[in-house]
Design a protein around this motif. Structure first.
Motif, mmCIF file in Angstrom:
data_model
loop_
_atom_site.group_PDB
_atom_site.id
_atom_site.type_symbol
_atom_site.label_atom_id
_atom_site.label_comp_id
_atom_site.label_asym_id
_atom_site.label_seq_id
_atom_site.Cartn_x
_atom_site.Cartn_y
_atom_site.Cartn_z
ATOM 1 N N GLY A 202 -6.931 -8.190 30.406
ATOM 2 C CA GLY A 202 -7.884 -7.155 30.046
ATOM 3 C C GLY A 202 -7.396 -5.780 30.467
ATOM 4 O O GLY A 202 -7.589 -4.792 29.763
ATOM 5 N N ALA A 206 -4.940 -4.461 27.060
ATOM 6 C CA ALA A 206 -5.877 -3.693 26.240
ATOM 7 C C ALA A 206 -5.755 -2.168 26.403
ATOM 8 O O ALA A 206 -5.694 -1.452 25.399
ATOM 9 N N SER A 232 -12.748 1.375 32.159
ATOM 10 C CA SER A 232 -13.221 -0.001 31.973
ATOM 11 C C SER A 232 -13.757 -0.570 33.277
ATOM 12 O O SER A 232 -14.754 -1.302 33.282
ATOM 13 N N SER A 252 -12.820 -6.746 32.102
ATOM 14 C CA SER A 252 -11.857 -7.109 31.075
ATOM 15 C C SER A 252 -12.457 -6.987 29.680
ATOM 16 O O SER A 252 -11.810 -6.496 28.750
ATOM 17 N N VAL A 256 -11.200 -4.608 26.496
ATOM 18 C CA VAL A 256 -10.942 -5.095 25.142
ATOM 19 C C VAL A 256 -11.845 -4.386 24.135
ATOM 20 O O VAL A 256 -11.417 -4.026 23.030
ATOM 21 N N PHE A 259 -10.494 -1.089 23.244
ATOM 22 C CA PHE A 259 -9.397 -1.177 22.278
ATOM 23 C C PHE A 259 -9.937 -1.253 20.853
ATOM 24 O O PHE A 259 -9.478 -0.540 19.957
#
Length: 294
Positions: A202, A206, A232, A252, A256, A259
């Motif tokens: 993650g 990402a 994040s 994580s 993602v 992204f």
């Protein structure tokens, strides 16, 4: 605003935030090269290849971090040695070592029923249990990672985009590849006890992939990855606090999600589809980066 900052008034959440930020800074340079060279499978194998070392350390009452580091180093050395064989592709070598190391770890774990909690922590991590000594260890890992990334930047760039030219320029591609493996190993080992091996990608994959959609140079990808990874961590901890979800998984998942948001925004902006992450010789680079390799 109180809901936004109140969780971080708690000491263990503060340590979790600092731990996640440090992991993000460590993973940014190594994760960038993983994305640029398409080495995600290697990173996955490295993280799971630590299991035998962790299991043995737990069995013998030793330090789990040291056990993980030794196993990951063995994995990296094995990949380097097998890559010298012209008859085996890199994916084949990695796959064989991945299965072998993971099998050895499962065999060791199967001989004791006392590893359940430790194995869960190994797989999923416990970012809320980060201690002050863990932060010191992460800070030391960062102090090692940054000079390696800086000193090896020219060789890593040449290796990623034109290995033959790296040889011509006398940049020792094999040594550069070994140093790059060491950088990835350091990031994976330093991160596993924070977010766990199943979730380490993650922060390793990402953020650089999201940054690569917009950045036009390798340093910009690394800087963007560090910012997105830290973001994040902050958002993931907020989600975990207010919704009662697992902290590591929330971090994580947030990485993602960022992204996919980045890719969607790129598609909306261009109207022709998302710009693919930098994953090889076709990666968009600023002119300065091309000159670095030459």
């Amino acid at each position: 605003m109180e809901a936004l900052f109140a969780p971080f008034e708690v000491v263990f959440v503060q340590r979790a935030l600092w731990g996640g930020v440090l992991v993000s800074l460590i993973c940014a340079p190594s994760g960038t090269w993983v994305v640029l060279r398409g080495m995600a499978f290697l990173g996955d194998a490295m993280s799971h290849g630590m299991l035998p070392g962790v299991a043995l350390a737990a069995l013998l009452g030793g330090n789990l971090f040291i056990g993980a580091a030794l196993a990951a180093a063995g994995m990296a050395l094995g990949v380097t040695a097998l890559n010298r064989s012209a008859r085996l592709s890199q994916d084949t070598s990695i796959g064989l070592l991945f299965v072998g190391m993971l099998s050895a770890g499962v065999i060791i774990v199967s001989h004791s029923g006392s590893f359940a909690v430790d194995l869960t922590g190994f797989l999923f991590g416990d970012v809320l249990a980060v201690r002050e000594q863990d932060l010191v260890l992460l800070a030391l890992a960062l102090l090692v990672a940054l000079p390696v990334a800086a000193l090896g930047h020219r060789s890593f760039t040449a290796l990623a985009f034109d290995p033959r030219k790296a040889t011509t320029l006398g940049l020792a591609p094999r040594a550069a590849h070994a140093a790059m493996l060491g950088l990835i190993t350091l990031a994976v080992v330093a991160s596993f006890h924070v977010v766990g091996t199943l979730l380490v990608f993650g922060l390793l994959i990402a953020p650089p992939a999201a940054a690569a959609i917009w950045a036009r140079s390798i340093p910009a990808i690394m800087a963007g990855a560090a910012v997105l990874g830290s973001t994040s961590t902050f958002v993931g901890l907020l989600v975990s606090w207010h919704w009662g979800t697992a902290a590591g998984a929330s971090i994580s998942a947030t990485a993602v999600a960022l992204f996919f948001c980045s890719a969607a925004l790129s598609r909306f902006r261009s109207g022709t589809g998302p710009t693919p992450p930098a994953d090889g010789p076709r990666a968009p680079l600023h002119t300065n980066e091309r000159s670095t390799a030459s």
